[in-house]
Design a protein around this motif. Structure first.
Motif, PDB file in Angstrom:
ATOM      1  N   ILE A 108     183.758  97.236  73.249  1.00 28.45           N
ATOM      2  CA  ILE A 108     183.551  96.526  71.993  1.00 28.45           C
ATOM      3  C   ILE A 108     184.908  96.115  71.412  1.00 28.45           C
ATOM      4  O   ILE A 108     185.772  96.964  71.179  1.00 28.45           O
ATOM      5  N   PRO A 109     185.108  94.818  71.163  1.00 28.05           N
ATOM      6  CA  PRO A 109     186.411  94.338  70.683  1.00 28.05           C
ATOM      7  C   PRO A 109     186.597  94.505  69.178  1.00 28.05           C
ATOM      8  O   PRO A 109     186.907  93.540  68.460  1.00 28.05           O
ATOM      9  N   LEU A 110     186.411  95.727  68.694  1.00 33.45           N
ATOM     10  CA  LEU A 110     186.613  96.050  67.285  1.00 33.45           C
ATOM     11  C   LEU A 110     187.414  97.341  67.191  1.00 33.45           C
ATOM     12  O   LEU A 110     187.349  98.198  68.091  1.00 33.45           O
ATOM     13  N   PRO A 111     188.161  97.529  66.102  1.00 33.89           N
ATOM     14  CA  PRO A 111     188.926  98.766  65.942  1.00 33.89           C
ATOM     15  C   PRO A 111     188.036  99.966  65.612  1.00 33.89           C
ATOM     16  O   PRO A 111     186.857  99.817  65.293  1.00 33.89           O
ATOM     17  N   GLU A 112     188.622 101.136  65.678  1.00 26.70           N
ATOM     18  CA  GLU A 112     187.906 102.359  65.337  1.00 26.70           C
ATOM     19  C   GLU A 112     187.448 102.335  63.879  1.00 26.70           C
ATOM     20  O   GLU A 112     188.114 101.768  63.010  1.00 26.70           O
ATOM     21  N   SER A 113     186.289 102.943  63.639  1.00 31.05           N
ATOM     22  CA  SER A 113     185.762 103.146  62.274  1.00 31.05           C
ATOM     23  C   SER A 113     185.752 101.851  61.475  1.00 31.05           C
ATOM     24  O   SER A 113     186.205 101.812  60.322  1.00 31.05           O
ATOM     25  N   SER A 114     185.223 100.800  62.075  1.00 31.70           N
ATOM     26  CA  SER A 114     185.292  99.483  61.436  1.00 31.70           C
ATOM     27  C   SER A 114     183.961  98.982  60.889  1.00 31.70           C
ATOM     28  O   SER A 114     183.937  97.983  60.168  1.00 31.70           O
ATOM     29  N   VAL A 115     182.839  99.632  61.225  1.00 38.52           N
ATOM     30  CA  VAL A 115     181.528  99.177  60.731  1.00 38.52           C
ATOM     31  C   VAL A 115     180.686 100.375  60.281  1.00 38.52           C
ATOM     32  O   VAL A 115     180.898 101.509  60.707  1.00 38.52           O
ATOM     33  N   ASP A 116     179.725 100.050  59.419  1.00 40.69           N
ATOM     34  CA  ASP A 116     178.825 101.075  58.888  1.00 40.69           C
ATOM     35  C   ASP A 116     177.562 101.234  59.723  1.00 40.69           C
ATOM     36  O   ASP A 116     176.871 102.262  59.612  1.00 40.69           O
TER      37      ASP A 116
ATOM     38  N   HIS B 279     168.740  99.105  76.639  1.00 38.27           N
ATOM     39  CA  HIS B 279     168.356  99.677  77.929  1.00 38.27           C
ATOM     40  C   HIS B 279     169.105  99.054  79.104  1.00 38.27           C
ATOM     41  O   HIS B 279     169.040  99.558  80.228  1.00 38.27           O
ATOM     42  N   TRP B 280     169.804  97.940  78.864  1.00 38.95           N
ATOM     43  CA  TRP B 280     170.593  97.306  79.917  1.00 38.95           C
ATOM     44  C   TRP B 280     171.982  97.927  80.057  1.00 38.95           C
ATOM     45  O   TRP B 280     172.689  97.658  81.030  1.00 38.95           O
ATOM     46  N   PHE B 281     172.396  98.717  79.084  1.00 34.42           N
ATOM     47  CA  PHE B 281     173.778  99.159  79.009  1.00 34.42           C
ATOM     48  C   PHE B 281     174.040 100.385  79.882  1.00 34.42           C
ATOM     49  O   PHE B 281     173.126 101.120  80.264  1.00 34.42           O
ATOM     50  N   ASP B 282     175.330 100.620  80.153  1.00 39.00           N
ATOM     51  CA  ASP B 282     175.792 101.875  80.728  1.00 39.00           C
ATOM     52  C   ASP B 282     175.809 102.883  79.575  1.00 39.00           C
ATOM     53  O   ASP B 282     176.735 102.918  78.774  1.00 39.00           O
ATOM     54  N   GLY B 283     174.758 103.705  79.499  1.00 34.57           N
ATOM     55  CA  GLY B 283     174.482 104.479  78.299  1.00 34.57           C
ATOM     56  C   GLY B 283     175.638 105.301  77.766  1.00 34.57           C
ATOM     57  O   GLY B 283     175.998 105.195  76.584  1.00 34.57           O
ATOM     58  N   ASP B 284     176.255 106.144  78.595  1.00 37.65           N
ATOM     59  CA  ASP B 284     177.308 107.022  78.103  1.00 37.65           C
ATOM     60  C   ASP B 284     178.518 106.233  77.621  1.00 37.65           C
ATOM     61  O   ASP B 284     179.106 106.549  76.577  1.00 37.65           O
ATOM     62  N   ARG B 285     178.902 105.197  78.361  1.00 31.83           N
ATOM     63  CA  ARG B 285     180.050 104.387  77.955  1.00 31.83           C
ATOM     64  C   ARG B 285     179.774 103.672  76.634  1.00 31.83           C
ATOM     65  O   ARG B 285     180.643 103.598  75.755  1.00 31.83           O
ATOM     66  N   VAL B 286     178.572 103.142  76.495  1.00 33.95           N
ATOM     67  CA  VAL B 286     178.245 102.389  75.281  1.00 33.95           C
ATOM     68  C   VAL B 286     178.142 103.317  74.074  1.00 33.95           C
ATOM     69  O   VAL B 286     178.636 102.997  72.989  1.00 33.95           O
ATOM     70  N   VAL B 287     177.518 104.460  74.250  1.00 36.86           N
ATOM     71  CA  VAL B 287     177.413 105.399  73.125  1.00 36.86           C
ATOM     72  C   VAL B 287     178.802 105.813  72.657  1.00 36.86           C
ATOM     73  O   VAL B 287     179.072 105.882  71.450  1.00 36.86           O
ATOM     74  N   ALA B 288     179.710 106.064  73.600  1.00 41.73           N
ATOM     75  CA  ALA B 288     181.072 106.423  73.219  1.00 41.73           C
ATOM     76  C   ALA B 288     181.743 105.301  72.428  1.00 41.73           C
ATOM     77  O   ALA B 288     182.454 105.553  71.441  1.00 41.73           O
ATOM     78  N   GLU B 289     181.526 104.053  72.860  1.00 43.73           N
ATOM     79  CA  GLU B 289     182.096 102.918  72.146  1.00 43.73           C
ATOM     80  C   GLU B 289     181.473 102.755  70.757  1.00 43.73           C
ATOM     81  O   GLU B 289     182.167 102.456  69.776  1.00 43.73           O
ATOM     82  N   ILE B 290     180.178 102.942  70.648  1.00 45.62           N
ATOM     83  CA  ILE B 290     179.518 102.816  69.353  1.00 45.62           C
ATOM     84  C   ILE B 290     180.016 103.901  68.403  1.00 45.62           C
ATOM     85  O   ILE B 290     180.297 103.632  67.224  1.00 45.62           O
ATOM     86  N   VAL B 291     180.147 105.113  68.904  1.00 38.93           N
ATOM     87  CA  VAL B 291     180.684 106.201  68.072  1.00 38.93           C
ATOM     88  C   VAL B 291     182.100 105.846  67.616  1.00 38.93           C
ATOM     89  O   VAL B 291     182.481 106.089  66.459  1.00 38.93           O
ATOM     90  N   ARG B 292     182.877 105.234  68.492  1.00 44.20           N
ATOM     91  CA  ARG B 292     184.263 104.882  68.152  1.00 44.20           C
ATOM     92  C   ARG B 292     184.335 103.886  67.001  1.00 44.20           C
ATOM     93  O   ARG B 292     185.174 104.026  66.093  1.00 44.20           O
ATOM     94  N   VAL B 293     183.463 102.865  67.012  1.00 43.63           N
ATOM     95  CA  VAL B 293     183.577 101.812  65.991  1.00 43.63           C
ATOM     96  C   VAL B 293     182.833 102.147  64.704  1.00 43.63           C
ATOM     97  O   VAL B 293     183.051 101.494  63.683  1.00 43.63           O
ATOM     98  N   LEU B 294     181.966 103.152  64.726  1.00 43.71           N
ATOM     99  CA  LEU B 294     181.228 103.518  63.525  1.00 43.71           C
ATOM    100  C   LEU B 294     182.072 104.369  62.582  1.00 43.71           C
ATOM    101  O   LEU B 294     182.879 105.202  63.007  1.00 43.71           O
ATOM    102  N   ARG B 295     181.843 104.174  61.310  1.00 45.47           N
ATOM    103  CA  ARG B 295     182.423 105.039  60.296  1.00 45.47           C
ATOM    104  C   ARG B 295     181.608 106.322  60.171  1.00 45.47           C
ATOM    105  O   ARG B 295     180.477 106.390  60.671  1.00 45.47           O
TER     106      ARG B 295
END
Length: 253
Positions: free
Chosen positions: A97-105, A114-130
């Protein structure tokens, strides 16, 4: 193949965005919009900054833009992303995800998790979420048509599905997408379901089928042949019944 079907495809194709790009206009024309009541059920505040991940042509993005302070749309396919208007857009994949850490709510994903590489995507979502950020997943499933799509047209589509190797790709209905969330920092999933009916003009019904991954990934000439055959078979308005499935969770406080 019945008049109720599931959209399936190869993980690699969708991860790169290539599966649906050939059918961007059909996707925009034929795919159902999202119901406002689904977002009403999600406790994301109006002043939130949110991400629409794998935004496609922006069908969910447009609804998000009416509700939240800032919306960012990320979509890997150029043709689909070109149809998104009025919000900040970026090329990018869910796994990077081309966004910085803790950048969205909140992160919203429509028809794609369901198309995603689950573990990689969850890690990225956790990274960008506040902290306490939400993850919201939506699918439109259980397509049913009244009147039914003629058998010869459904047979043609069934042959395409079989040739493309379906079943065998990722499926929302398998529930496998839950696995990465179950071992993540997120709270247990909450869910709600919204049955609804939509009236489709003949060209919308044709575009809906052309936007299915198996058909969207055909070469241009074969897709044109399928379009012609479907247009001859589907000449009347149809009622599409479906259910919008909503799941949401959040990071602990």
């Amino acid at each position: 193949m019945s008049n109720r079907t599931r959209r399936k495809g190869t993980h690699a194709a969708r991860a790169s965005g290539r599966e649906f790009g050939n059918a961007a206009l059909d996707y925009e024309r034929g795919r159902p919009d999202w119901p406002a009541e689904a977002l009403d059920a999600v406790p994301v505040h109006a002043g939130a900054e949110v991400l629409d991940l794998a935004a496609g042509t922006g069908k969910l993005t447009r609804l998000l833009a009416t509700r939240y302070e800032r919306v960012v749309a990320i979509e890997p396919d150029d043709a689909m992303r070109a149809l998104i208007e009025g919000v900040e857009t970026h090329a990018g994949t869910a796994e990077a995800i081309p966004l910085p850490e803790s950048s969205v709510d909140a992160v919203f994903v429509g028809e794609a998790f369901h198309w995603f590489d689950g573990d990689r995507v969850v890690a990225e979502i956790v990274r960008v979420l506040r902290p306490s950020g939400h993850l919201v997943l939506l699918w439109n499933g259980g397509w049913g048509f009244d009147p039914l799509i003629p058998d010869d047209a459904m047979g043609m589509l069934g042959e395409i599905y079989e040739r493309a190797g379906r079943p065998g790709g990722p499926s929302y209905h398998s529930g496998e997408w839950r696995t990465a969330l179950e071992r993540s920092p997120f709270e247990p999933l909450r869910e709600a379901h919204f049955p609804r009916e939509i009236s489709l003009e003949p060209d919308q019904a044709v575009s809906l089928w052309l936007s299915v991954s198996s058909v969207a990934s055909l070469d241009e000439a074969e897709r044109a042949t399928v379009r012609t055959k479907l247009a001859r078979a589907v000449t009347d308005r149809r009622l599409l019944s479906l259910t919008t499935d909503l799941y949401w969770t959040r990071l602990p406080t």
